[in-house]
Design a protein around this motif. Structure first.
Motif, PDB file in Angstrom:
ATOM      1  N   GLU A 318       0.822  -1.227   0.000  1.00 30.95           N
ATOM      2  CA  GLU A 318       0.000   0.000   0.000  1.00 30.95           C
ATOM      3  C   GLU A 318       0.848   1.266   0.000  1.00 30.95           C
ATOM      4  O   GLU A 318       0.373   2.342  -0.365  1.00 30.95           O
ATOM      5  CB  GLU A 318      -0.917   0.045   1.244  1.00 30.95           C
ATOM      6  CG  GLU A 318      -1.869  -1.118   1.398  1.00 30.95           C
ATOM      7  CD  GLU A 318      -1.190  -2.364   1.955  1.00 30.95           C
ATOM      8  OE1 GLU A 318      -0.714  -2.332   3.094  1.00 30.95           O
ATOM      9  OE2 GLU A 318      -1.122  -3.352   1.207  1.00 30.95           O
ATOM     10  N   GLU A 319       2.095   1.147   0.441  1.00 31.09           N
ATOM     11  CA  GLU A 319       2.961   2.330   0.497  1.00 31.09           C
ATOM     12  C   GLU A 319       3.582   2.672  -0.857  1.00 31.09           C
ATOM     13  O   GLU A 319       4.307   3.648  -0.990  1.00 31.09           O
ATOM     14  CB  GLU A 319       4.046   2.122   1.567  1.00 31.09           C
ATOM     15  CG  GLU A 319       3.453   2.036   2.968  1.00 31.09           C
ATOM     16  CD  GLU A 319       4.511   1.889   4.042  1.00 31.09           C
ATOM     17  OE1 GLU A 319       5.371   2.782   4.141  1.00 31.09           O
ATOM     18  OE2 GLU A 319       4.476   0.877   4.775  1.00 31.09           O
ATOM     19  N   GLY A 320       3.298   1.840  -1.857  1.00 29.01           N
ATOM     20  CA  GLY A 320       3.734   2.138  -3.215  1.00 29.01           C
ATOM     21  C   GLY A 320       5.148   1.682  -3.521  1.00 29.01           C
ATOM     22  O   GLY A 320       5.837   1.122  -2.664  1.00 29.01           O
ATOM     23  N   ARG A 321       5.540   1.932  -4.749  1.00 33.91           N
ATOM     24  CA  ARG A 321       6.885   1.562  -5.227  1.00 33.91           C
ATOM     25  C   ARG A 321       7.526   2.850  -5.717  1.00 33.91           C
ATOM     26  O   ARG A 321       7.177   3.363  -6.781  1.00 33.91           O
ATOM     27  CB  ARG A 321       6.768   0.512  -6.328  1.00 33.91           C
ATOM     28  CG  ARG A 321       6.186  -0.797  -5.788  1.00 33.91           C
ATOM     29  CD  ARG A 321       5.395  -1.599  -6.791  1.00 33.91           C
ATOM     30  NE  ARG A 321       4.727  -2.733  -6.125  1.00 33.91           N
ATOM     31  CZ  ARG A 321       4.009  -3.642  -6.760  1.00 33.91           C
ATOM     32  NH1 ARG A 321       3.834  -3.564  -8.071  1.00 33.91           N
ATOM     33  NH2 ARG A 321       3.447  -4.625  -6.093  1.00 33.91           N
ATOM     34  N   ILE A 322       8.437   3.396  -4.910  1.00 31.35           N
ATOM     35  CA  ILE A 322       8.910   4.761  -5.175  1.00 31.35           C
ATOM     36  C   ILE A 322      10.432   4.853  -5.232  1.00 31.35           C
ATOM     37  O   ILE A 322      11.147   3.997  -4.720  1.00 31.35           O
ATOM     38  CB  ILE A 322       8.375   5.754  -4.114  1.00 31.35           C
ATOM     39  CG1 ILE A 322       8.826   5.327  -2.711  1.00 31.35           C
ATOM     40  CG2 ILE A 322       6.864   5.871  -4.192  1.00 31.35           C
ATOM     41  CD1 ILE A 322       8.473   6.326  -1.625  1.00 31.35           C
ATOM     42  N   ILE A 323      10.879   5.905  -5.892  1.00 33.58           N
ATOM     43  CA  ILE A 323      12.310   6.225  -5.945  1.00 33.58           C
ATOM     44  C   ILE A 323      12.492   7.644  -5.419  1.00 33.58           C
ATOM     45  O   ILE A 323      11.733   8.556  -5.780  1.00 33.58           O
ATOM     46  CB  ILE A 323      12.877   6.071  -7.381  1.00 33.58           C
ATOM     47  CG1 ILE A 323      14.364   6.451  -7.404  1.00 33.58           C
ATOM     48  CG2 ILE A 323      12.071   6.850  -8.412  1.00 33.58           C
ATOM     49  CD1 ILE A 323      15.070   6.087  -8.721  1.00 33.58           C
ATOM     50  N   TYR A 324      13.474   7.809  -4.532  1.00 28.59           N
ATOM     51  CA  TYR A 324      13.874   9.138  -4.074  1.00 28.59           C
ATOM     52  C   TYR A 324      15.053   9.591  -4.925  1.00 28.59           C
ATOM     53  O   TYR A 324      16.072   8.905  -5.001  1.00 28.59           O
ATOM     54  CB  TYR A 324      14.286   9.106  -2.603  1.00 28.59           C
ATOM     55  CG  TYR A 324      13.120   9.125  -1.644  1.00 28.59           C
ATOM     56  CD1 TYR A 324      12.439  10.309  -1.374  1.00 28.59           C
ATOM     57  CD2 TYR A 324      12.705   7.960  -1.021  1.00 28.59           C
ATOM     58  CE1 TYR A 324      11.364  10.334  -0.492  1.00 28.59           C
ATOM     59  CE2 TYR A 324      11.624   7.969  -0.140  1.00 28.59           C
ATOM     60  CZ  TYR A 324      10.960   9.156   0.117  1.00 28.59           C
ATOM     61  OH  TYR A 324       9.887   9.180   0.982  1.00 28.59           O
ATOM     62  N   THR A 325      14.928  10.750  -5.566  1.00 26.73           N
ATOM     63  CA  THR A 325      16.019  11.271  -6.383  1.00 26.73           C
ATOM     64  C   THR A 325      17.109  11.859  -5.490  1.00 26.73           C
ATOM     65  O   THR A 325      16.894  12.059  -4.284  1.00 26.73           O
ATOM     66  CB  THR A 325      15.530  12.383  -7.335  1.00 26.73           C
ATOM     67  OG1 THR A 325      15.158  13.510  -6.534  1.00 26.73           O
ATOM     68  CG2 THR A 325      14.353  11.917  -8.169  1.00 26.73           C
ATOM     69  N   LYS A 330      10.314  12.672  -4.648  1.00 24.55           N
ATOM     70  CA  LYS A 330       9.793  11.299  -4.627  1.00 24.55           C
ATOM     71  C   LYS A 330       8.995  11.049  -5.906  1.00 24.55           C
ATOM     72  O   LYS A 330       8.153  11.876  -6.270  1.00 24.55           O
ATOM     73  CB  LYS A 330       8.895  11.210  -3.387  1.00 24.55           C
ATOM     74  CG  LYS A 330       8.301   9.885  -3.080  1.00 24.55           C
ATOM     75  CD  LYS A 330       7.673   9.962  -1.684  1.00 24.55           C
ATOM     76  CE  LYS A 330       6.278   9.402  -1.724  1.00 24.55           C
ATOM     77  NZ  LYS A 330       5.602   9.465  -0.444  1.00 24.55           N
ATOM     78  N   HIS A 331       9.271   9.928  -6.577  1.00 26.21           N
ATOM     79  CA  HIS A 331       8.553   9.577  -7.813  1.00 26.21           C
ATOM     80  C   HIS A 331       8.120   8.127  -7.763  1.00 26.21           C
ATOM     81  O   HIS A 331       8.766   7.297  -7.118  1.00 26.21           O
ATOM     82  CB  HIS A 331       9.466   9.753  -9.044  1.00 26.21           C
ATOM     83  CG  HIS A 331       9.910  11.162  -9.274  1.00 26.21           C
ATOM     84  ND1 HIS A 331       9.120  12.105  -9.870  1.00 26.21           N
ATOM     85  CD2 HIS A 331      11.079  11.782  -8.974  1.00 26.21           C
ATOM     86  CE1 HIS A 331       9.781  13.252  -9.936  1.00 26.21           C
ATOM     87  NE2 HIS A 331      10.960  13.082  -9.389  1.00 26.21           N
ATOM     88  N   ALA A 332       7.057   7.812  -8.497  1.00 29.62           N
ATOM     89  CA  ALA A 332       6.656   6.408  -8.643  1.00 29.62           C
ATOM     90  C   ALA A 332       7.692   5.714  -9.521  1.00 29.62           C
ATOM     91  O   ALA A 332       8.155   6.270 -10.523  1.00 29.62           O
ATOM     92  CB  ALA A 332       5.279   6.323  -9.281  1.00 29.62           C
ATOM     93  N   LEU A 333       8.064   4.499  -9.130  1.00 29.96           N
ATOM     94  CA  LEU A 333       9.020   3.713  -9.928  1.00 29.96           C
ATOM     95  C   LEU A 333       8.253   3.038 -11.053  1.00 29.96           C
ATOM     96  O   LEU A 333       7.285   2.310 -10.816  1.00 29.96           O
ATOM     97  CB  LEU A 333       9.685   2.666  -9.029  1.00 29.96           C
ATOM     98  CG  LEU A 333      10.851   1.883  -9.638  1.00 29.96           C
ATOM     99  CD1 LEU A 333      12.028   2.804  -9.946  1.00 29.96           C
ATOM    100  CD2 LEU A 333      11.304   0.780  -8.670  1.00 29.96           C
ATOM    101  N   THR A 334       8.649   3.314 -12.300  1.00 31.24           N
ATOM    102  CA  THR A 334       7.956   2.712 -13.441  1.00 31.24           C
ATOM    103  C   THR A 334       8.939   1.884 -14.262  1.00 31.24           C
ATOM    104  O   THR A 334      10.136   2.164 -14.281  1.00 31.24           O
ATOM    105  CB  THR A 334       7.342   3.798 -14.358  1.00 31.24           C
ATOM    106  OG1 THR A 334       8.383   4.692 -14.761  1.00 31.24           O
ATOM    107  CG2 THR A 334       6.257   4.564 -13.638  1.00 31.24           C
ATOM    108  N   ALA A 335       8.410   0.872 -14.925  1.00 36.97           N
ATOM    109  CA  ALA A 335       9.252   0.007 -15.759  1.00 36.97           C
ATOM    110  C   ALA A 335       9.217   0.520 -17.187  1.00 36.97           C
ATOM    111  O   ALA A 335       8.171   0.533 -17.819  1.00 36.97           O
ATOM    112  CB  ALA A 335       8.745  -1.425 -15.708  1.00 36.97           C
ATOM    113  N   GLN A 336      10.362   0.976 -17.666  1.00 40.44           N
ATOM    114  CA  GLN A 336      10.452   1.409 -19.062  1.00 40.44           C
ATOM    115  C   GLN A 336      11.593   0.665 -19.734  1.00 40.44           C
ATOM    116  O   GLN A 336      12.262   1.186 -20.601  1.00 40.44           O
ATOM    117  CB  GLN A 336      10.690   2.908 -19.130  1.00 40.44           C
ATOM    118  CG  GLN A 336       9.534   3.690 -18.553  1.00 40.44           C
ATOM    119  CD  GLN A 336       9.862   5.167 -18.387  1.00 40.44           C
ATOM    120  OE1 GLN A 336      10.967   5.517 -17.984  1.00 40.44           O
ATOM    121  NE2 GLN A 336       8.923   6.012 -18.683  1.00 40.44           N
ATOM    122  N   GLY A 337      11.812  -0.546 -19.270  1.00 38.19           N
ATOM    123  CA  GLY A 337      12.958  -1.320 -19.751  1.00 38.19           C
ATOM    124  C   GLY A 337      12.782  -1.823 -21.154  1.00 38.19           C
ATOM    125  O   GLY A 337      11.811  -1.538 -21.842  1.00 38.19           O
TER     126      GLY A 337
END
Length: 346
Positions: A318-325, A330-337
């Motif tokens: 529930e806390e999401g999947r995030i990346i701290y720059t 704070k951003h949502a981690l997305t798959a663009q592979g």
């Protein structure tokens, strides 16, 4: 002029015998190798791990800048990397090839020299496969077999809340190697007189054309008596692989940009192309590093290892999947592979 032997002059069985004559058996589990209707293996009470990879010319590799010997080596590496990602030891491979009549026996010898070198490096036996005519291009199907003690294999779905996200080596280099070679190919096609400019790019190009699988990390786990809770190899970019572990373990994650390991050569190459090194690491792919999770109680075992970076941790879904720059946003981690179905990147 180089000698050229037509494949048809050997016939299928003659060709297989010719290509595999120098391969020696390295594993006790290999009972019947190449040369019969099928191979026989026996892992003596251990569990068997199997994986297959398909490599297709024009989709996964470009022979304009990929030497056949490197391609043979990489074919083995991408498969044994998947075996290591299960915390297992690779033992055998099966190799199927399709090729058009533009390939000579000498060309296949080059490819098999690379396969042979990788089999030696990773202690793997070539135990069979098939060859066929292809209407166009070069098609490779490789199956790898490995062994693991029954309680030691590691899947993607075993991570727990609070586990640390770790990655081996450094990321993003292979994508930049590809970017560079694609640029040089375009320049060459427009003007064949121009020689490729690969000055100072040995590292990134090498990571694309001759990657290595991380058998050293698997050996370290054994020596340190450390079993990861989940693991995957980084073939499609770090973000994509983290999301696989999160999805299959039903967890969220926090990733820190400043912790992502990127080699200095990779940073310099990225800046030359006006690319963000972090984006190359997150979305590039083909690094064949290992992404794994460990319980916090095992942190002391990895903290001094020069080839392991702790890049984040896992939390509730529930806390999401995030990346701290690096700047703290704070951003949502997305798959663009990389996606083999849309050829959308490295």
């Amino acid at each position: 002029m180089e000698e050229r032997t037509e494949i048809a002059s050997l016939g299928e069985f003659g060709l297989i015998e010719h290509l595999t004559k120098n391969f020696e058996i390295q594993n006790a589990s290999t009972i019947v190798p190449v040369g019969d209707d099928a191979a026989v293996i026996d892992h003596y009470g251990k569990q068997t791990v199997l994986t297959n990879d398909l490599l297709i010319e024009g989709v996964h590799f470009d022979l304009m800048y990929t030497p056949l010997k490197h391609l043979g080596y990489k074919t083995v590496v991408v498969n044994v990397s998947d075996i290591y990602a299960m915390n297992a030891t690779p033992t055998q491979i099966l190799l199927g090839l399709g090729f058009s009549n533009r390939f000579s026996v000498e060309a296949l010898d080059e490819f098999y020299a690379g396969v042979h070198a990788a089999c030696d490096e990773y202690g793997v036996d070539l135990i069979g496969g098939d060859t066929s005519t292809s209407q166009k291009g070069f098609i490779i199907s490789c199956t790898a077999v490995g062994e693991v003690a029954p309680d030691k294999y590691v899947r993607r779905n075993g991570a727990k809340k609070g586990d640390l996200l770790c990655v081996s080596g450094d990321l993003g280099a292979a994508f930049l190697g590809l970017t560079l070679l694609e640029r040089e190919k375009r320049i060459f096609l427009e003007n064949p007189q121009v020689q490729p400019d690969l000055e100072g790019e040995k590292y990134t190009v090498g990571r694309l054309l001759k990657p290595e699988a991380r058998k050293d990390i698997i050996r370290f786990f054994e020596e340190a008596e450390l079993t990861p809770t989940a693991m995957i190899d980084v073939s499609d970019g770090l973000s994509s692989e983290i999301l696989h572990i999160c999805k299959q373990s039903n967890l969220g994650c926090v990733l820190y940009e400043e912790k992502i390991p990127i080699a200095e050569e990779t940073r310099e190459a990225a800046f030359k192309f006006n690319l963000d090194p972090t984006t190359c690491a997150l979305s590039g792919g083909e690094d064949y590093e290992l992404l794994f999770t460990i319980s916090q109680s095992d942190y002391d075992k990895v903290k001094e290892h020069p080839q392991i970076s702790v890049v984040g941790f896992l939390n509730e879904a529930e806390e999401g999947r995030i990346i701290y720059t690096k700047g703290g946003t704070k951003h949502a981690l997305t798959a663009q592979g990389w996606n083999a179905f849309n050829k959308g990147g490295a």
